[in-house]
Design a protein around this motif. Structure first.
Motif, PDB file in Angstrom:
ATOM      1  N   ASP A  58       0.834  -1.207   0.000  1.00  0.00           N
ATOM      2  CA  ASP A  58       0.000   0.000   0.000  1.00  0.00           C
ATOM      3  C   ASP A  58       0.865   1.251   0.000  1.00  0.00           C
ATOM      4  O   ASP A  58       0.554   2.255  -0.678  1.00  0.00           O
ATOM      5  CB  ASP A  58      -0.919   0.005   1.221  1.00  0.00           C
ATOM      6  CG  ASP A  58      -2.045  -1.009   1.097  1.00  0.00           C
ATOM      7  OD1 ASP A  58      -2.250  -1.530  -0.018  1.00  0.00           O
ATOM      8  OD2 ASP A  58      -2.717  -1.293   2.121  1.00  0.00           O
ATOM      9  N   LEU A  59       1.959   1.203   0.763  1.00  0.00           N
ATOM     10  CA  LEU A  59       2.862   2.357   0.820  1.00  0.00           C
ATOM     11  C   LEU A  59       3.516   2.598  -0.538  1.00  0.00           C
ATOM     12  O   LEU A  59       3.605   3.759  -1.004  1.00  0.00           O
ATOM     13  CB  LEU A  59       3.924   2.122   1.893  1.00  0.00           C
ATOM     14  CG  LEU A  59       4.951   3.249   2.082  1.00  0.00           C
ATOM     15  CD1 LEU A  59       4.258   4.543   2.498  1.00  0.00           C
ATOM     16  CD2 LEU A  59       6.004   2.851   3.128  1.00  0.00           C
ATOM     17  N   GLU A  60       3.976   1.508  -1.183  1.00  0.00           N
ATOM     18  CA  GLU A  60       4.566   1.665  -2.515  1.00  0.00           C
ATOM     19  C   GLU A  60       3.531   2.191  -3.509  1.00  0.00           C
ATOM     20  O   GLU A  60       3.833   3.034  -4.366  1.00  0.00           O
ATOM     21  CB  GLU A  60       5.123   0.321  -2.998  1.00  0.00           C
ATOM     22  CG  GLU A  60       6.292  -0.216  -2.185  1.00  0.00           C
ATOM     23  CD  GLU A  60       7.516   0.677  -2.282  1.00  0.00           C
ATOM     24  OE1 GLU A  60       7.694   1.333  -3.350  1.00  0.00           O
ATOM     25  OE2 GLU A  60       8.285   0.746  -1.309  1.00  0.00           O
ATOM     26  N   TYR A  61       2.317   1.675  -3.375  1.00  0.00           N
ATOM     27  CA  TYR A  61       1.250   2.148  -4.265  1.00  0.00           C
ATOM     28  C   TYR A  61       0.975   3.637  -4.012  1.00  0.00           C
ATOM     29  O   TYR A  61       0.768   4.415  -4.963  1.00  0.00           O
ATOM     30  CB  TYR A  61      -0.011   1.335  -4.028  1.00  0.00           C
ATOM     31  CG  TYR A  61      -1.219   1.856  -4.775  1.00  0.00           C
ATOM     32  CD1 TYR A  61      -1.441   1.517  -6.116  1.00  0.00           C
ATOM     33  CD2 TYR A  61      -2.133   2.706  -4.151  1.00  0.00           C
ATOM     34  CE1 TYR A  61      -2.523   2.005  -6.806  1.00  0.00           C
ATOM     35  CE2 TYR A  61      -3.233   3.196  -4.838  1.00  0.00           C
ATOM     36  CZ  TYR A  61      -3.422   2.844  -6.157  1.00  0.00           C
ATOM     37  OH  TYR A  61      -4.495   3.336  -6.850  1.00  0.00           O
ATOM     38  N   ILE A 162      -6.459   2.966 -12.909  1.00  0.00           N
ATOM     39  CA  ILE A 162      -6.353   1.514 -12.765  1.00  0.00           C
ATOM     40  C   ILE A 162      -4.911   1.151 -12.431  1.00  0.00           C
ATOM     41  O   ILE A 162      -3.999   1.962 -12.673  1.00  0.00           O
ATOM     42  CB  ILE A 162      -6.790   0.782 -14.045  1.00  0.00           C
ATOM     43  CG1 ILE A 162      -5.825   1.101 -15.196  1.00  0.00           C
ATOM     44  CG2 ILE A 162      -8.234   1.071 -14.401  1.00  0.00           C
ATOM     45  CD1 ILE A 162      -5.989   0.179 -16.381  1.00  0.00           C
ATOM     46  N   ILE A 163      -4.736  -0.034 -11.856  1.00  0.00           N
ATOM     47  CA  ILE A 163      -3.398  -0.581 -11.626  1.00  0.00           C
ATOM     48  C   ILE A 163      -3.330  -1.915 -12.341  1.00  0.00           C
ATOM     49  O   ILE A 163      -4.242  -2.751 -12.260  1.00  0.00           O
ATOM     50  CB  ILE A 163      -3.093  -0.731 -10.121  1.00  0.00           C
ATOM     51  CG1 ILE A 163      -1.631  -1.175  -9.933  1.00  0.00           C
ATOM     52  CG2 ILE A 163      -4.070  -1.670  -9.432  1.00  0.00           C
ATOM     53  CD1 ILE A 163      -1.176  -1.045  -8.470  1.00  0.00           C
ATOM     54  N   ASP A 227      -4.932 -10.770  -7.123  1.00  0.00           N
ATOM     55  CA  ASP A 227      -6.086  -9.867  -7.035  1.00  0.00           C
ATOM     56  C   ASP A 227      -7.355 -10.667  -6.794  1.00  0.00           C
ATOM     57  O   ASP A 227      -7.325 -11.902  -6.704  1.00  0.00           O
ATOM     58  CB  ASP A 227      -6.190  -8.991  -8.283  1.00  0.00           C
ATOM     59  CG  ASP A 227      -6.374  -9.809  -9.554  1.00  0.00           C
ATOM     60  OD1 ASP A 227      -6.789 -11.000  -9.458  1.00  0.00           O
ATOM     61  OD2 ASP A 227      -6.095  -9.278 -10.649  1.00  0.00           O
ATOM     62  N   ASP A 228      -8.460  -9.974  -6.709  1.00  0.00           N
ATOM     63  CA  ASP A 228      -9.727 -10.639  -6.385  1.00  0.00           C
ATOM     64  C   ASP A 228     -10.207 -11.568  -7.492  1.00  0.00           C
ATOM     65  O   ASP A 228     -11.061 -12.430  -7.253  1.00  0.00           O
ATOM     66  CB  ASP A 228     -10.811  -9.593  -6.090  1.00  0.00           C
ATOM     67  CG  ASP A 228     -10.529  -8.851  -4.788  1.00  0.00           C
ATOM     68  OD1 ASP A 228      -9.782  -9.409  -3.954  1.00  0.00           O
ATOM     69  OD2 ASP A 228     -11.040  -7.726  -4.615  1.00  0.00           O
ATOM     70  N   ILE A 277      -6.989  -0.624  -0.854  1.00  0.00           N
ATOM     71  CA  ILE A 277      -6.375   0.412  -1.682  1.00  0.00           C
ATOM     72  C   ILE A 277      -6.001  -0.141  -3.057  1.00  0.00           C
ATOM     73  O   ILE A 277      -6.357   0.425  -4.092  1.00  0.00           O
ATOM     74  CB  ILE A 277      -5.143   0.997  -0.971  1.00  0.00           C
ATOM     75  CG1 ILE A 277      -5.573   1.676   0.337  1.00  0.00           C
ATOM     76  CG2 ILE A 277      -4.421   1.993  -1.867  1.00  0.00           C
ATOM     77  CD1 ILE A 277      -4.412   2.181   1.166  1.00  0.00           C
ATOM     78  N   THR A 278      -5.271  -1.246  -3.042  1.00  0.00           N
ATOM     79  CA  THR A 278      -4.827  -1.824  -4.311  1.00  0.00           C
ATOM     80  C   THR A 278      -5.777  -2.888  -4.836  1.00  0.00           C
ATOM     81  O   THR A 278      -5.747  -3.231  -6.022  1.00  0.00           O
ATOM     82  CB  THR A 278      -3.438  -2.455  -4.128  1.00  0.00           C
ATOM     83  OG1 THR A 278      -3.527  -3.501  -3.169  1.00  0.00           O
ATOM     84  CG2 THR A 278      -2.436  -1.416  -3.658  1.00  0.00           C
ATOM     85  N   GLY A 279      -6.605  -3.464  -3.931  1.00  0.00           N
ATOM     86  CA  GLY A 279      -7.450  -4.587  -4.319  1.00  0.00           C
ATOM     87  C   GLY A 279      -6.682  -5.899  -4.389  1.00  0.00           C
ATOM     88  O   GLY A 279      -7.193  -6.888  -4.927  1.00  0.00           O
TER      89      GLY A 279
END
Length: 602
Positions: A58-61, A162-163, A227-228, A277-279
């Protein structure tokens, strides 16, 4: 000797089994408690690790997102980007303007990225396919946005960004010295003008290596990020069948727990942390085999220690069992060796075992031996007195029986006028009566008994003269044995009574001999032999005496042989001899016998 059914073996096996069972249960409980504790601690640890991985990602994102937002909200970037975006320089002046705009934009982007380079690459795209790069790749180039997998998603996104999944950056690979596949993650946003109209796309890229650098360097556990939708984020590259199997299990078991390694089948612990945050989902996996390896090593060492303790305990148990059973064994040997001969010397009363209960038992046994010795002496005295009384009683039955028969014979001789023979018979009778009443004891030497029997036959022969002959054959060794008084006379009297029923001459022979430790007296006549009915009745009476042990009441008439049998039975028990049989050449044979007293022999 160690026997399975002995007290020592029972004590040894029982206590050894108890000790072994206690150690085994203790070891199992310790292993169960330790493994459960380790499993809980490991679950907490990997849960914290998965959360830490999520937070680092999350921090890197957020770093990438911060750079992206800075670019989007910078008016300088918008102005400079719009100055050269889609413009073709028609004149030198216009070319100079475009070139200056590109330089200014490059400087601005470098300044926004900062000296620490929180992102690896920044790309700006307009919708005409122009790309302006800043970072490792600073080239301005023409591309086809339709070829980009993320392009439709960027245009259709509701949140404006998007990521992407990790992808190989072909342009970046050409400018890096390694020429290896470089997987990177892109954060893409729509670039809008001041009127909020889309003018292009901002792409902030970070290599997967840098993105997960802090994760891979700080954790020894296996990390998988997905991811999900189940798409693999980390490790980068094409997903293997093993990675896909892991992801399928994670999707089926949200949160955490235990699962089976798809490659080895071993049990593993896992925890999954989801990032809003990133999913992305960060899964940390730890092998139970590696987790329990220190415990197994310790358990092995502890098991060896337990075996040592068990051997020591078994040795102590053996010694304790030996300490308890040896006094019992000595007492057993003492009891086993105790009989009437050594009962007069009871076991020592000293305390020798060191165990109070066994010492008291040994002392009680010694005292019991003393009391038993005294009781046996009293019992033997009573038995001797009883035996003496029975023998005297039976002998007292013989006395009137003998006197009755002798007087009857004298009466017959008087009727026949045999006065001289009567005088001699009365003198012989007097000698016999003195023999009967001369001593209180009921036992006499066999030689004396046979001499008086000869005297009786002499008296009896006065009546028959030369018609009756008799003879004696006596071994010298048999003369000294002690026998009941008047034990042979009834046999001779019975032979004379029944042997004279045949036509004369009549003969009676008496033989005394010995065989080993046994003495025998045999009385033989030449009469008709035994009557079968009388013989069967006599044997029935003796069998009844043998079964019951009771002495029947005897009548004066016809009781001589049974009286002899009873007295022999009382004196010698089962060692007595009493045989009645017909002689092969005619007549009857009666054989009696017994054993020599202890310490003498034939």
């Amino acid at each position: 000797m160690f026997r399975l059914n002995s007290i020592r073996s029972v004590l040894f096996v029982t206590f050894s089994g108890i000790i072994a069972l206690i150690l085994a249960i203790s070891l199992l409980l310790f292993y169960w408690w330790s493994s459960d504790t380790l499993r809980k601690q490991a679950a907490d640890s990997i849960s914290a690790s998965s959360t830490a991985v999520k937070e680092k990602l999350d921090l890197e994102y957020q770093k990438m997102d911060a750079v992206s937002q800075t670019i989007l909200y910078s008016n300088l970037v918008k102005e400079r980007f719009l100055d050269f975006s889609g413009r073709e320089a028609a004149t030198n002046e216009e070319a100079q303007v475009v070139l200056q705009a590109a330089k200014d934009l490059a400087e601005i982007l470098v300044a926004m990225n900062g000296p620490a380079l929180p992102v690896q690459q920044i790309n700006l795209y307009d919708f005409q396919g122009n790309r302006f790069g800043s970072g490792f790749d600073n080239r301005r180039m023409k591309i086809d946005l339709e070829d980009k997998s993320w392009y439709p998603a960027v245009l259709d996104t509701d949140i404006g960004k998007i990521i992407t999944e990790p992808e190989v950056d072909e342009q970046l690979r050409h400018v890096l010295p390694t020429r290896e596949d470089v997987y990177s993650v892109s954060l893409l946003r729509l670039f809008r003008d001041r009127y909020n109209s889309p003018e292009g796309i901002v792409e902030v890229k970070q290599s997967v290596t840098n993105l997960f650098k802090s994760v891979s360097s700080s954790l020894k556990d296996r990390v998988i990020v997905y991811d999900d939708n189940g798409n693999l984020i980390y490790p980068p590259g094409p997903a293997t069948e093993s990675d896909q199997a892991y992801v399928r299990q994670f999707l089926a078991h949200s949160g955490g727990g235990r699962m089976e390694n798809p490659d080895t089948g071993a049990q593993e612990l896992f925890e999954v942390a989801h990032s809003s945050i990133t999913g992305w989902n960060s899964a940390v996996i730890r092998s139970e085999q590696e987790l329990f390896e220190p415990l197994r090593t310790f358990t092995k060492m502890f098991s060896i220690l337990c075996v040592g303790i068990l051997l020591l305990a078994v040795l102590l148990t053996f010694l304790a069992a030996k300490k308890i059973t040896e006094p019992i064994a000595r007492l057993h040997r003492s009891i086993k060796s105790t009989d009437l001969d050594n009962l007069a010397a009871p076991a020592p009363l000293a305390r020798t075992s060191g165990i109070n209960e066994l010492d008291r038992l040994q002392i009680a046994f010694g005292k019991m031996g003393e009391r038993l010795h005294y009781s046996m002496e009293q019992l033997m005295l009573a038995q001797r007195q009883e035996l003496q009384a029975k023998l005297v009683a039976l002998q007292s039955q013989i006395n009137p029986h003998f006197l009755y028969n002798t007087l009857a014979t004298i009466g017959v001789m008087a009727e026949e006028g045999m006065n001289g023979e009567i005088v001699e018979m009365i003198e012989s009778l007097s000698d016999l009566m003195r023999y009967v009443s001369s001593d209180d004891t009921s036992l006499v030497e066999l030689g004396t008994e046979l001499d008086q029997t000869r005297n009786f036959l002499s008296c009896f022969g006065f009546r028959y003269g030369t018609k009756l002959s008799f003879g004696f054959e006596i071994e010298e060794a048999a003369r000294k044995v002690e026998v009941p008084k008047l034990i042979v006379q009834p046999l001779v009297e019975n032979a004379a009574k029944y042997g004279t029923k045949e036509e004369p001459p009549w003969s009676i022979s008496v033989r005394a001999y010995s065989e080993g430790t046994l003495w025998f007296v045999e009385v033989r006549d030449n009469g008709p032999g035994f009557d079968r009915e009388n013989l069967a009745r006599f044997r029935e009476q003796t069998e009844k005496i043998d079964r019951s042990g009771e002495t029947p009441s005897l009548q004066v008439g016809g009781m001589g042989l049974l009286n002899v049998y009873i007295r022999l039975k009382l004196l010698y028990g089962n060692r007595m001899t009493f045989r009645m049989e017909d002689a092969p050449d005619g007549g009857a044979i009666v054989t009696i016998g017994g054993t020599y007293p202890s310490g003498s022999g034939g």
